[in-house]
Design an enzyme around this catalytic site. Structure first.
Site, PDB file in Angstrom:
ATOM      1  N   ALA A  33      -2.058   0.842  -2.155  1.00  0.00           N
ATOM      2  CA  ALA A  33      -1.109  -0.198  -1.730  1.00  0.00           C
ATOM      3  C   ALA A  33      -0.233  -0.605  -2.919  1.00  0.00           C
ATOM      4  O   ALA A  33       0.973  -0.781  -2.782  1.00  0.00           O
ATOM      5  CB  ALA A  33      -1.861  -1.401  -1.194  1.00  0.00           C
ATOM      6  N   GLU A  34      -0.861  -0.733  -4.074  1.00  0.00           N
ATOM      7  CA  GLU A  34      -0.112  -1.163  -5.260  1.00  0.00           C
ATOM      8  C   GLU A  34       0.871  -0.073  -5.690  1.00  0.00           C
ATOM      9  O   GLU A  34       2.027  -0.369  -6.009  1.00  0.00           O
ATOM     10  CB  GLU A  34      -1.099  -1.494  -6.389  1.00  0.00           C
ATOM     11  N   GLU A 113      -0.139  15.562  14.668  1.00  0.00           N
ATOM     12  CA  GLU A 113      -1.445  15.982  14.126  1.00  0.00           C
ATOM     13  C   GLU A 113      -2.053  14.835  13.323  1.00  0.00           C
ATOM     14  O   GLU A 113      -1.374  13.861  13.023  1.00  0.00           O
ATOM     15  CB  GLU A 113      -1.241  17.151  13.142  1.00  0.00           C
ATOM     16  N   LYS A 115      -3.241  13.089   9.948  1.00  0.00           N
ATOM     17  CA  LYS A 115      -2.892  13.220   8.530  1.00  0.00           C
ATOM     18  C   LYS A 115      -4.190  13.127   7.735  1.00  0.00           C
ATOM     19  O   LYS A 115      -4.753  12.046   7.545  1.00  0.00           O
ATOM     20  CB  LYS A 115      -1.906  12.129   8.093  1.00  0.00           C
ATOM     21  N   LYS A 290       5.784  16.307  13.603  1.00  0.00           N
ATOM     22  CA  LYS A 290       6.639  17.415  13.145  1.00  0.00           C
ATOM     23  C   LYS A 290       7.537  17.885  14.281  1.00  0.00           C
ATOM     24  O   LYS A 290       7.092  17.927  15.433  1.00  0.00           O
ATOM     25  CB  LYS A 290       5.761  18.592  12.705  1.00  0.00           C
ATOM     26  N   CYS A 408     -11.365 -32.748 -14.738  1.00  0.00           N
ATOM     27  CA  CYS A 408     -11.294 -32.753 -13.272  1.00  0.00           C
ATOM     28  C   CYS A 408      -9.862 -33.045 -12.826  1.00  0.00           C
ATOM     29  O   CYS A 408      -9.276 -34.044 -13.260  1.00  0.00           O
ATOM     30  CB  CYS A 408     -12.249 -33.798 -12.707  1.00  0.00           C
ATOM     31  N   CYS A 411     -10.118 -36.737 -10.985  1.00  0.00           N
ATOM     32  CA  CYS A 411     -10.483 -37.989 -11.657  1.00  0.00           C
ATOM     33  C   CYS A 411     -10.425 -37.906 -13.182  1.00  0.00           C
ATOM     34  O   CYS A 411     -10.731 -38.866 -13.870  1.00  0.00           O
ATOM     35  CB  CYS A 411     -11.862 -38.446 -11.204  1.00  0.00           C
ATOM     36  N   CYS A 432     -15.372 -39.981  -8.405  1.00  0.00           N
ATOM     37  CA  CYS A 432     -14.315 -38.970  -8.232  1.00  0.00           C
ATOM     38  C   CYS A 432     -13.875 -38.981  -6.768  1.00  0.00           C
ATOM     39  O   CYS A 432     -14.674 -38.738  -5.871  1.00  0.00           O
ATOM     40  CB  CYS A 432     -14.863 -37.601  -8.622  1.00  0.00           C
TER      41      CYS A 432
HETATM   42  N1  LIG Z   1      -3.444   4.932  -6.256  1.00  0.00           N
HETATM   43  C1  LIG Z   1      -2.648   5.585  -7.053  1.00  0.00           C
HETATM   44  O1  LIG Z   1      -2.639   5.395  -8.250  1.00  0.00           O
HETATM   45  C2  LIG Z   1      -1.737   6.627  -6.484  1.00  0.00           C
HETATM   46  C3  LIG Z   1      -0.897   7.341  -7.333  1.00  0.00           C
HETATM   47  C4  LIG Z   1      -0.105   8.311  -6.761  1.00  0.00           C
HETATM   48  C5  LIG Z   1      -0.106   8.545  -5.399  1.00  0.00           C
HETATM   49  N2  LIG Z   1      -0.950   7.804  -4.618  1.00  0.00           N
HETATM   50  C6  LIG Z   1      -0.972   7.985  -3.156  1.00  0.00           C
HETATM   51  O2  LIG Z   1      -0.727   9.304  -2.789  1.00  0.00           O
HETATM   52  C7  LIG Z   1       0.172   9.329  -1.731  1.00  0.00           C
HETATM   53  C8  LIG Z   1       1.346  10.133  -2.110  1.00  0.00           C
HETATM   54  O3  LIG Z   1       0.890  11.426  -2.240  1.00  0.00           O
HETATM   55  P1  LIG Z   1       1.593  12.621  -1.552  1.00  0.00           P
HETATM   56  O4  LIG Z   1       2.923  12.840  -2.174  1.00  0.00           O
HETATM   57  O5  LIG Z   1       0.646  13.750  -1.529  1.00  0.00           O
HETATM   58  O6  LIG Z   1       1.924  12.141  -0.106  1.00  0.00           O
HETATM   59  P2  LIG Z   1       0.989  11.921   1.114  1.00  0.00           P
HETATM   60  O7  LIG Z   1      -0.413  12.180   0.794  1.00  0.00           O
HETATM   61  O8  LIG Z   1       1.301  10.595   1.673  1.00  0.00           O
HETATM   62  O9  LIG Z   1       1.511  12.995   2.174  1.00  0.00           O
HETATM   63  C9  LIG Z   1       1.779  14.333   1.896  1.00  0.00           C
HETATM   64  C10 LIG Z   1       0.589  15.206   2.050  1.00  0.00           C
HETATM   65  O10 LIG Z   1      -0.045  15.037   3.287  1.00  0.00           O
HETATM   66  C11 LIG Z   1      -0.853  16.169   3.496  1.00  0.00           C
HETATM   67  N3  LIG Z   1      -1.179  16.347   4.905  1.00  0.00           N
HETATM   68  C12 LIG Z   1      -2.328  15.903   5.488  1.00  0.00           C
HETATM   69  N4  LIG Z   1      -2.365  16.226   6.779  1.00  0.00           N
HETATM   70  C13 LIG Z   1      -1.231  16.895   7.056  1.00  0.00           C
HETATM   71  C14 LIG Z   1      -0.717  17.504   8.239  1.00  0.00           C
HETATM   72  N5  LIG Z   1      -1.371  17.468   9.390  1.00  0.00           N
HETATM   73  N6  LIG Z   1       0.464  18.117   8.171  1.00  0.00           N
HETATM   74  C15 LIG Z   1       1.156  18.152   7.007  1.00  0.00           C
HETATM   75  N7  LIG Z   1       0.724  17.600   5.839  1.00  0.00           N
HETATM   76  C16 LIG Z   1      -0.458  16.990   5.877  1.00  0.00           C
HETATM   77  C17 LIG Z   1      -0.109  17.316   2.896  1.00  0.00           C
HETATM   78  O11 LIG Z   1      -0.977  18.082   2.142  1.00  0.00           O
HETATM   79  C18 LIG Z   1       0.940  16.665   2.031  1.00  0.00           C
HETATM   80  O12 LIG Z   1       0.947  17.137   0.732  1.00  0.00           O
HETATM   81  C19 LIG Z   1       0.553   7.929  -1.387  1.00  0.00           C
HETATM   82  O13 LIG Z   1      -0.148   7.507  -0.232  1.00  0.00           O
HETATM   83  C20 LIG Z   1       0.097   7.146  -2.563  1.00  0.00           C
HETATM   84  O14 LIG Z   1      -0.395   5.888  -2.189  1.00  0.00           O
HETATM   85  C21 LIG Z   1      -1.737   6.863  -5.116  1.00  0.00           C
HETATM   86 ZN   LIG Z   2     -13.667 -35.538 -10.540  1.00  0.00          ZN
END
Ligand SMILES: NC(=O)c1ccc[n+]([C@@H]2O[C@H](COP(=O)([O-])OP(=O)(O)OC[C@H]3O[C@@H](n4cnc5c(N)ncnc54)[C@H](O)[C@@H]3O)[C@@H](O)[C@H]2O)c1
Ligand SMILES: [Zn+2]
Length: 673
Positions: A33-34, A113, A115, A290, A408, A411, A432
Site C-alpha cells: 500500500a505504501e 483470469e 491475478k 485481457k 497530565c 490536570c 484530575c
Molecule cells: N512493498 C514493496 O516494497 C514493493 C516494491 C515494489 C513493488 N511492489 C508491488 O509489486 C507490484 C508491482 O509489481 P509488478 O510490476 O510485477 O506488477 P503486478 O504484480 O501488479 O502485475 C504484473 C504481474 O502480474 C502477473 N500476473 C499474475 N497473474 C496474471 C495473469 N493471469 N495474467 C497476466 N499477468 C499475471 C504477471 O506476472 C505480471 O508480471 C505492486 O503491487 C506493488 O505494490 C511492492
Molecule cells: Zn490528570
C-alpha cells in the site's frame, strides 16, 4: 520550481530503494500500500510537471529484479507489468481507452483470469522440450533460471499431444501455496533462518536461490497465463483458445477464468472471485482482464510499462494511507494515559475510520510519529483500526515530532510510569477532571448502578459546570440544576432524577464494581461479593484474606486493600450507604438455585447462632445450593455447620466423626463457583 524537482527526486530515490528490496532481495521493507501510494504520488507530480519526466523514472519502467546471481538473457519480446486499477471508474476508463484506440464502438470480448500473486517467468519450449526459463528482469533482459525452474514439478519438461509448434514461449506465474509458506516459515523459525513476509516473496526468493536443490525443496507451483507461437501460423484467434490448448499440452492453467462480453459480466466475475479469494490455497490480488482477440491485442500493442490490451482489477486493500492530524493523549478512569492518533477519515471495508489507539509510549517511539505525517492504517483482524507504519518518504524536514507528555494534559500533574505494567499514569485521582468524569460515568453505567438517561455527555457537563464532584452529589441534583444543561428540559430532568433515586436499590456486586477499584472488573466484583457477603467485612479485610479468594491475584488483592485503606474512599462509601441510602440484599446472590455445588446431595445440620445469617436464611441458602438440610444428627449426616453458642449437636457430630465447619469456612465454600 526547484522544490518540486527536489520532491520528485526524493520520491524516486525512495521508490527505487523499495523496489530494490522487493524485487532484487525479495525482502520488502514497506507495505505494498505504501509503495503504491508513493508511486501514485510521483505519477501525479510528473503529470503536472512533464518537463521533469525522465526515462529512468519508476513511473516509466518496471521494477527490475536483475541481479548478478544469474546469467542474463534477452527476451524475445518485452515482458512487462500490468496497468492496474482498484475501482469501477478505472476499469471503465480502460474500456473507453481501448475502444478509442481501436476506433470501435461495439462490445469487445474479454477474457478474465485470476491475478496470481507470484513471480513472472518465461519458458521456451523447442519441439515440445523445455529449453530455458527466465525471470522478468527489467522487462527486456531476464535472469536465466533454467536449472531452478526445472525443479518445479508442475512445469512439464516435455509437452504432450499434437500440433506443438517448433518454438513456443510460455509465460506464467511461479507461486507458493499458502500452506507450504506457513510450513516453511515455521521451519525457518525453528532453524533460526530468515523468514519471508508473504508467499509471494517466499516464492521469488526460492526460485531465485543460487542452490537449485533449495528451489526443489520449496515445493513451488506454476500457472501458465500466456503464450507466444513466434508468428507460426496458428489456428487460434483468441487468448482463451490458446490457454485451452496449453492445458491440453500438459501445462497447468487455472480453471477460474471466464469469457465476458461487457463490463457487468466482468464485475460479476470480479465480485465472485473477491468473495472466495480466501478459499484458494494461493494468494491472488485481483483479476486480470485481457482483450480476447489476438488480432486486437496486436493492434493495441504496448506502452513502456505494460500491454495496452490488459488491466489488473485489484482487490481493495485493507490498508489505506492518510494524513495524521494530531495525537491526543487521553486520560482514562484509572489515570492511564493512552495516545490516540486522529487522522483524515479513511474508508476501509465498509467503515469510516478517524482514530486509532496507539496503546502506549513504546508504540509512539516505534512509529517515530510527526505531525502531518502520512500514515498507513488498517483494520486489524478486520475490526480494530491500527496504525501500521509511517510513510517517512513524504515527511517534510520541518515537521514536529510527537512526544509523550511529561505532565497530565488535563490536570498538569507530573506523570509516572508504573514499574509493574509499564503504564504511564496521572496519579491525581479524582482531582484530575478527566479521571473524575470517567469514574462518575463508570459509577452510573449499565453494569454498575445502571442509571438510564445519565450518559457521558450529561455527566461531563455536570462536572464542567461544577454541579457534581463525586457520586454523592448526583443524589442531591435538582430539576433547576439539570434544566440548565444542553438539550435537557423539565421532563428529561425529572426522568433523570427518578432514575437516580431508583438506582439506590442495587446489588452488592454492582456496588463493588461501581467503585472502580483498579483492575476490579465484573467477575472480580462478583467473587468479592460472594466471598465477603457484607460491606463491613469487605472494608475491614486484610490482604491475607483477599489472597484466599479463588481467582483474585496478588495485584488485585493489593488494589482492593489499598482502596479501602484510603479515608476519603471509606467516607464516601459510608455516606453513600448511610446518608444517600444505597442498599442491596446481601443474600440475593445465594437465592438462585444452583446444581453441582460443594453441598449437592449432602445432608447438612446447623447448630448455634451465626454472625452474618439468620438460621432460616442459612437454611434457604443451603437448599438453593442443592443440600438436604436436616434438624438432627445421625450417622448419615455429612456436615455440621457450627455457629457461636453451639449445642449438643456439636458433640454428637464429634463422636460420630462427622465433618464440622465454622461460619468462616462456610462462607469460603459458598464463594466457590
Ligand atoms: N512493498 C514493496 O516494497 C514493493 C516494491 C515494489 C513493488 N511492489 C508491488 O509489486 C507490484 C508491482 O509489481 P509488478 O510490476 O510485477 O506488477 P503486478 O504484480 O501488479 O502485475 C504484473 C504481474 O502480474 C502477473 N500476473 C499474475 N497473474 C496474471 C495473469 N493471469 N495474467 C497476466 N499477468 C499475471 C504477471 O506476472 C505480471 O508480471 C505492486 O503491487 C506493488 O505494490 C511492492
Ligand atoms: Zn490528570
Amino acid at each position: 520550481m526547484t522544490s518540486i524537482k527536489n520532491k520528485i527526486d526524493q520520491l524516486r530515490k525512495n521508490i527505487l530503494k523499495y523496489e530494490y528490496f522487493y524485487h532484487k532481495l525479495d525482502q520488502p521493507i514497506v507495505s505494498d500500500a505504501e509503495y503504491d501510494y508513493l508511486l501514485h504520488k510521483l505519477y501525479n507530480l510528473e503529470l503536472k510537471n512533464k518537463q521533469f519526466i525522465t526515462a529512468d523514472s519508476p513511473t516509466q519502467k518496471i521494477g527490475s529484479n536483475l541481479s548478478n546471481k544469474f546469467q542474463k538473457i534477452t527476451h524475445f519480446s518485452p515482458m512487462l507489468s500490468l496497468d492496474n486499477t482498484f475501482n469501477v471508474q478505472g476499469y471503465l476508463d480502460f474500456e473507453t481507452r481501448i475502444k478509442k484506440f481501436l476506433n470501435v464502438n461495439l462490445e469487445i470480448s474479454l477474457c478474465c483470469e485470476l491475478k496470481i500473486d507470484g513471480i513472472a517467468i518465461s519458458i521456451i519450449y523447442e519441439e515440445g522440450i523445455f529449453i530455458r526459463a527466465a525471470t522478468r528482469g527489467d522487462g527486456y533482459k531476464g535472469e536465466n533460471i533454467t536449472v531452478n525452474a526445472k525443479m518445479i514439478k508442475s512445469i512439464p519438461l516435455k509437452l504432450t499431444g499434437c500440433d506443438i509448434p517448433k518454438r513456443l514461449e510460455i509465460r506464467g506465474e511461479v507461486f507458493m501455496l499458502k500452506s507450504d509458506f506457513l510450513e516453511l516459515n515455521e521451519i525457518s523459525q525453528i532453524e533460526k533462518n530468515k523468514s519471508f513476509s508473504n508467499p509471494r516473496n517466499a516464492a521469488a526468493g526460492s526460485l531465485r536461490h543460487i542452490d537449485p536443490k533449495i528451489t526443489a525443496e520449496r515445493k513451488l507451483m506454476f500457472f501458465c497465463h500466456g503464450c507466444d507461437f513466434f508468428s507460426e501460423i496458428e489456428k487460434f484467434t483468441t487468448h482463451y483458445e490458446r490457454l485451452m490448448q496449453c492445458s491440453v499440452w500438459g501445462l497447468p492453467v487455472n480453471k477460474e477464468m471466464k469469457n465476458c462480453s461487457n463490463y457487468t459480466e466482468v464485475f460479476d466475475f470480479y465480485k465472485k472471485i473477491e468473495k472466495k479469494r480466501h478459499v484458494f490455497n494461493f494468494d491472488i490480488d485481483g483479476i486480470v482482464v485481457k482483450v480476447n482477440s489476438l488480432e486486437l491485442q496486436n493492434k493495441l500493442g504496448f506502452n513502456s510499462k505494460s500491454p495496452r490490451w490488459a488491466i489488473a482489477l485489484k482487490f481493495s486493500s485493507l490498508e489505506r494511507i492518510t494524513r495524521l492530524n494530531s495525537v491526543k493523549f487521553q486520560v482514562g478512569r484509572t489515570g492511564a494515559i493512552t495516545p490516540v492518533a486522529c487522522f483524515e477519515p479513511v474508508y476501509i471495508s465498509g467503515v469510516t475510520i478517524r482514530k486509532a489507539s496507539l496503546h502506549n509510549k513504546n508504540e509512539i517511539e516505534r512509529l517515530n510519529l510527526h505531525v502531518n505525517d502520512f500514515i498507513v492504517i488498517c483494520r486489524s483482524g478486520d475490526v480494530i483500526p491500527k496504525l501500521l507504519s509511517v510513510v517517512t518518504a513524504t515527511r517534510s524536514s520541518y515537521s514536529k515530532k510527537i512526544i509523550f507528555p511529561v505532565f497530565c494534559p488535563i490536570c498538569n500533574t507530573k506523570l509516572l510510569e508504573s514499574k509493574e505494567d509499564k503504564v504511564i499514569r496521572c496519579h491525581a485521582g479524582l482531582i484530575c477532571d478527566a479521571q473524575k468524569k470517567k469514574s462518575l460515568q463508570h459509577f452510573f453505567s449499565k453494569k454498575s448502578l445502571n442509571v438510564r438517561g445519565l450518559g457521558p455527555k450529561i455527566i461531563n457537563e455536570l462536572v464542567d459546570k461544577k454541579y457534581v464532584n463525586n457520586p454523592i452529589d448526583f443524589f442531591y441534583l435538582r430539576e433547576i440544576d439539570l434544566i440548565k444543561l444542553k438539550k435537557i428540559g423539565s421532563k428529561k430532568s425529572l426522568e433523570i432524577i427518578s432514575a437516580i433515586n431508583q438506582c439506590k436499590k442495587t446489588t452488592f456486586k454492582r456496588f463493588i464494581y461501581a467503585l472502580g477499584i483498579l483492575n476490579v472488573g465484573e467477575i472480580a466484583a462478583e467473587k468479592i461479593a460472594n466471598y465477603f457477603l457484607t460491606l463491613d467485612k469487605l472494608i475491614n479485610t486484610s490482604i491475607l484474606d483477599l489472597n484466599n479468594i479463588d481467582g483474585i491475584g496478588k495485584v488485585i488483592a493489593y488494589n482492593i486493600w489499598n482502596y479501602f485503606s484510603i479515608d476519603s474512599n471509606r467516607d464516601m462509601i459510608f455516606n453513600l450507604v448511610k446518608k444517600v441510602g444505597i442498599s442491596w440484599d446481601d443474600r440475593e446472590i445465594f437465592m438462585k438455585k444452583k446444581k453441582n455445588t460443594y453441598f449437592s446431595g449432602k445432608k447438612v445440620v446447623l447448630t448455634g447462632i451465626f454472625d452474618n445469617f439468620q438460621r432460616i436464611e442459612l437454611k434457604n441458602i443451603l437448599i438453593n445450593l442443592d443440600a438436604i438440610v436436616l434438624n438432627h444428627i445421625s450417622k448419615n449426616t455429612d456436615l455440621l455447620i457450627v455457629g457461636k453458642k453451639f449445642g449438643s449437636k456439636f458433640f454428637q457430630a464429634k463422636l460420630l466423626k462427622i465433618k464440622t465447619i465454622n461460619e468462616d469456612e462456610f462462607q469460603y465454600l459458598i464463594s466457590l463457583k
